[in-house]
Write an enzyme that holds these catalytic residues in place. Structure first.
Site, PDB file in Angstrom:
ATOM      1  CG  HIS A  27      -5.168   4.637   1.528  1.00 33.90           C
ATOM      2  ND1 HIS A  27      -6.242   5.425   1.907  1.00 33.90           N
ATOM      3  CD2 HIS A  27      -5.575   3.359   1.736  1.00 33.90           C
ATOM      4  CE1 HIS A  27      -7.237   4.666   2.332  1.00 33.90           C
ATOM      5  NE2 HIS A  27      -6.859   3.403   2.226  1.00 33.90           N
TER       6      HIS A  27
ATOM      7  CG  ASP B 133      -8.976   2.857   4.855  1.00 28.05           C
ATOM      8  OD1 ASP B 133      -7.785   2.898   5.218  1.00 28.05           O
ATOM      9  OD2 ASP B 133      -9.395   2.104   3.954  1.00 28.05           O
TER      10      ASP B 133
ATOM     11  CG  HIS C  39      -7.771  -0.341  -0.160  1.00 25.81           C
ATOM     12  ND1 HIS C  39      -9.033  -0.423   0.340  1.00 25.81           N
ATOM     13  CD2 HIS C  39      -7.049   0.272   0.813  1.00 25.81           C
ATOM     14  CE1 HIS C  39      -9.091   0.107   1.549  1.00 25.81           C
ATOM     15  NE2 HIS C  39      -7.890   0.548   1.854  1.00 25.81           N
TER      16      HIS C  39
ATOM     17  CD  GLU D  46      -3.243  -0.462   2.090  1.00 25.89           C
ATOM     18  OE1 GLU D  46      -3.234   0.635   2.695  1.00 25.89           O
ATOM     19  OE2 GLU D  46      -4.108  -1.331   2.291  1.00 25.89           O
TER      20      GLU D  46
END
Length: 165
Positions: free
Chosen positions: A100, A113, A102, A37
């Site tokens: 970010h 999150d 996934h 990630e």
């Protein structure tokens, strides 16, 4: 991704995500089983007094971040980069959210999150009442907007953009 992405956000107005930003974020997709990630901060500019915004920059992963296949810790280095961008732009470029990745085709946020986003809305310093949250998946990215008011913190999905072949 061929062009800018424009979303009409309730109580804010048109928000434009620049094509170059979207292309840059797409490069961090977790397409291989060993990809970790990644994440960082979104940087944008308010375009007029009506609240329209352009999101055109971001902080890439930093050596001080912690990354794993299904986890990401954003280090304080991102804050320093945003502060520098703000100074260099004479206060025009500013912190407008978080991003970010996934390792899933079409991303959804996790409970972790959601907690991170709520904390950002309540504790971060930013202009206005809105922050944007992008998760980059393997086939698409999704964007949520968070609103922090005295009554409540609200986070809503505002759009999804699929990656081209």
């Amino acid at each position: 991704m061929q062009s800018d992405w424009s979303i009409d956000v309730p109580n804010l107005g048109e928000v434009i995500f620049r094509q170059e930003l979207l292309k840059s974020l797409a490069k961090f997709r977790q397409l291989d089983a060993c990809d970790k990630e990644s994440g960082g901060v979104l940087i944008g500019k308010y375009l007029n007094s009506g609240g329209a915004m352009q999101i055109d920059d971001f902080t890439p992963p930093q050596p001080t971040d912690k990354q794993s296949r299904c986890g990401f810790y954003r280090s304080a280095t991102h804050n320093r980069i945003v502060t520098q961008a703000w100074r260099e732009s004479e206060g025009h470029a500013t912190y407008v959210g978080l991003w970010h990745t996934h390792p899933e085709s079409n991303p959804n946020y996790s409970l972790l999150d959601r907690r991170d986003w709520e904390k950002a809305l309540k504790e971060s310093r930013y202009e206005g009442q809105h922050l944007f949250f992008i998760i980059v998946g393997q086939q698409s990215l999704r964007c949520w907007v968070g609103v922090n008011s005295k009554k409540e913190t609200k986070i809503s999905l505002i759009g999804e953009r699929h990656f081209g072949k």
